[in-house]
Design a protein around this motif. Structure first.
Motif, mmCIF file in Angstrom:
data_model
loop_
_atom_site.group_PDB
_atom_site.id
_atom_site.type_symbol
_atom_site.label_atom_id
_atom_site.label_comp_id
_atom_site.label_asym_id
_atom_site.label_seq_id
_atom_site.Cartn_x
_atom_site.Cartn_y
_atom_site.Cartn_z
ATOM 1 N N LEU A 10 0.879 -1.056 -0.101
ATOM 2 C CA LEU A 10 -0.028 -0.068 -0.016
ATOM 3 C C LEU A 10 0.852 1.186 0.088
ATOM 4 O O LEU A 10 2.038 1.139 0.628
ATOM 5 N N PRO A 11 0.237 2.418 -0.430
ATOM 6 C CA PRO A 11 1.163 3.495 -0.699
ATOM 7 C C PRO A 11 1.892 4.086 0.757
ATOM 8 O O PRO A 11 3.165 4.310 0.688
ATOM 9 N N HIS A 12 1.223 3.982 1.933
ATOM 10 C CA HIS A 12 1.955 4.399 2.923
ATOM 11 C C HIS A 12 3.031 3.278 3.479
ATOM 12 O O HIS A 12 3.786 3.596 4.204
ATOM 13 N N ALA A 58 5.315 2.042 1.259
ATOM 14 C CA ALA A 58 6.104 2.041 0.139
ATOM 15 C C ALA A 58 7.561 2.501 0.739
ATOM 16 O O ALA A 58 7.502 3.636 1.390
ATOM 17 N N SER A 97 4.899 0.656 -4.323
ATOM 18 C CA SER A 97 3.428 1.143 -4.022
ATOM 19 C C SER A 97 2.753 0.514 -5.288
ATOM 20 O O SER A 97 2.820 0.752 -6.428
ATOM 21 N N THR A 153 0.073 1.885 -6.367
ATOM 22 C CA THR A 153 -0.344 3.052 -7.269
ATOM 23 C C THR A 153 0.610 3.639 -7.918
ATOM 24 O O THR A 153 0.516 4.459 -8.759
#
Length: 78
Positions: free
Chosen positions: A22-24, A26, A34, A36
């Motif tokens: 998840l992005p947080h 990365a 991530s 994303t």
């Protein structure tokens, strides 16, 4: 999520291994990519042997071949 993907970067000739997160979570310096990020999103759902390419912000075409995918959910099973 948290699958580990090894791939060949055709431009550099180098093998690389990343974990999709998840992005947080990365941190590319720690090998956590991530989902994303453009490359992270592209890697989702691919299997060993799959090839994909995309045009980077620099205008260059990048091509990768997936070498191995390790899914933590199935790796823990006997």
């Amino acid at each position: 999520m948290h699958s580990t993907v090894s791939y060949l970067d055709h431009a550099s000739g180098q093998n690389r291994t990343v974990t999709l997160v998840l992005p947080h979570e990365a941190d590319i310096d720690q090998g956590r990519l991530s989902v994303t990020a453009p490359a992270g999103a592209a890697l989702l759902g691919l299997s060993a042997g799959d090839v994909f390419s995309w045009r980077g912000d620099d205008g260059r075409v990048h091509e990768l071949t997936v070498l191995r995918v390790s899914d933590p959910a199935t790796a823990a099973r006997p």
